[in-house]
Design a protein around this motif. Structure first.
Motif, PDB file in Angstrom:
ATOM      1  N   HIS A 152       0.843  -1.205   0.000  1.00 55.62           N
ATOM      2  CA  HIS A 152       0.000   0.000   0.000  1.00 55.62           C
ATOM      3  C   HIS A 152       0.878   1.254   0.000  1.00 55.62           C
ATOM      4  O   HIS A 152       1.948   1.267   0.589  1.00 55.62           O
ATOM      5  N   LYS A 153       0.382   2.316  -0.621  1.00 53.81           N
ATOM      6  CA  LYS A 153       1.107   3.586  -0.658  1.00 53.81           C
ATOM      7  C   LYS A 153       1.099   4.227   0.727  1.00 53.81           C
ATOM      8  O   LYS A 153       0.084   4.284   1.391  1.00 53.81           O
ATOM      9  N   LEU A 154       2.286   4.686   1.170  1.00 49.26           N
ATOM     10  CA  LEU A 154       2.402   5.369   2.460  1.00 49.26           C
ATOM     11  C   LEU A 154       2.120   6.865   2.287  1.00 49.26           C
ATOM     12  O   LEU A 154       2.474   7.456   1.271  1.00 49.26           O
ATOM     13  N   ILE A 155       1.515   7.446   3.287  1.00 46.71           N
ATOM     14  CA  ILE A 155       1.173   8.867   3.298  1.00 46.71           C
ATOM     15  C   ILE A 155       1.965   9.545   4.419  1.00 46.71           C
ATOM     16  O   ILE A 155       2.018   9.051   5.542  1.00 46.71           O
ATOM     17  N   ALA A 156       2.580  10.689   4.103  1.00 46.42           N
ATOM     18  CA  ALA A 156       3.344  11.440   5.100  1.00 46.42           C
ATOM     19  C   ALA A 156       2.395  12.169   6.049  1.00 46.42           C
ATOM     20  O   ALA A 156       1.357  12.673   5.634  1.00 46.42           O
ATOM     21  N   PHE A 157       2.778  12.201   7.329  1.00 48.90           N
ATOM     22  CA  PHE A 157       1.995  12.945   8.317  1.00 48.90           C
ATOM     23  C   PHE A 157       2.896  13.359   9.471  1.00 48.90           C
ATOM     24  O   PHE A 157       3.919  12.733   9.730  1.00 48.90           O
ATOM     25  N   ALA A 158       2.530  14.438  10.155  1.00 41.81           N
ATOM     26  CA  ALA A 158       3.261  14.909  11.336  1.00 41.81           C
ATOM     27  C   ALA A 158       2.663  14.215  12.550  1.00 41.81           C
ATOM     28  O   ALA A 158       1.457  13.996  12.623  1.00 41.81           O
ATOM     29  N   VAL A 159       3.518  13.865  13.502  1.00 41.64           N
ATOM     30  CA  VAL A 159       3.060  13.061  14.639  1.00 41.64           C
ATOM     31  C   VAL A 159       3.174  13.795  15.966  1.00 41.64           C
ATOM     32  O   VAL A 159       3.817  14.828  16.069  1.00 41.64           O
TER      33      VAL A 159
END
Length: 102
Positions: free
Chosen positions: A40-47
């Motif tokens: 699956h394609k990974l999505i960037a996010f701030a944590v």
């Protein structure tokens, strides 16, 4: 003079072809490194602080960038829960590029 110009043009074309091949390899490595183990394609996010990487198990700091997958099936059930830190993603890109260079 004409032979020298032709040789210079051929050398320039070879350099451009090599640059195009390198750019394509980098693009492929980037695309492959931004996929979870299930593809699956990974999505960037701030944590938020304390969010762990599934590769190195390091806890993230507030605002760090992670790459994640939250894929679901057709009924909405989660089929994937995978997260990787920016450092591990970048290392995966470099490893893929090294593998292609061999």
């Amino acid at each position: 003079a004409a032979a020298a110009a032709a040789a210079a043009a051929a050398t320039e074309e070879a350099r451009k072809a090599q640059a195009r091949a390198q750019a394509e390899a980098e693009k492929r490595a980037q695309e492959e490194a931004t996929r979870c183990p299930k593809g699956h394609k990974l999505i960037a996010f701030a944590v938020q602080r304390g969010f762990p990487c599934d590769v190195c198990d390091r806890d993230a700091c507030e605002g760090d960038v992670m790459w994640g997958c939250r894929s679901c099936d057709t009924s909405g059930g989660r089929t994937c829960d995978y997260d990787i830190c920016e450092g591990c993603k970048n290392e995966a890109v470099l490893n893929k590029l090294k593998g292609e260079a061999q």
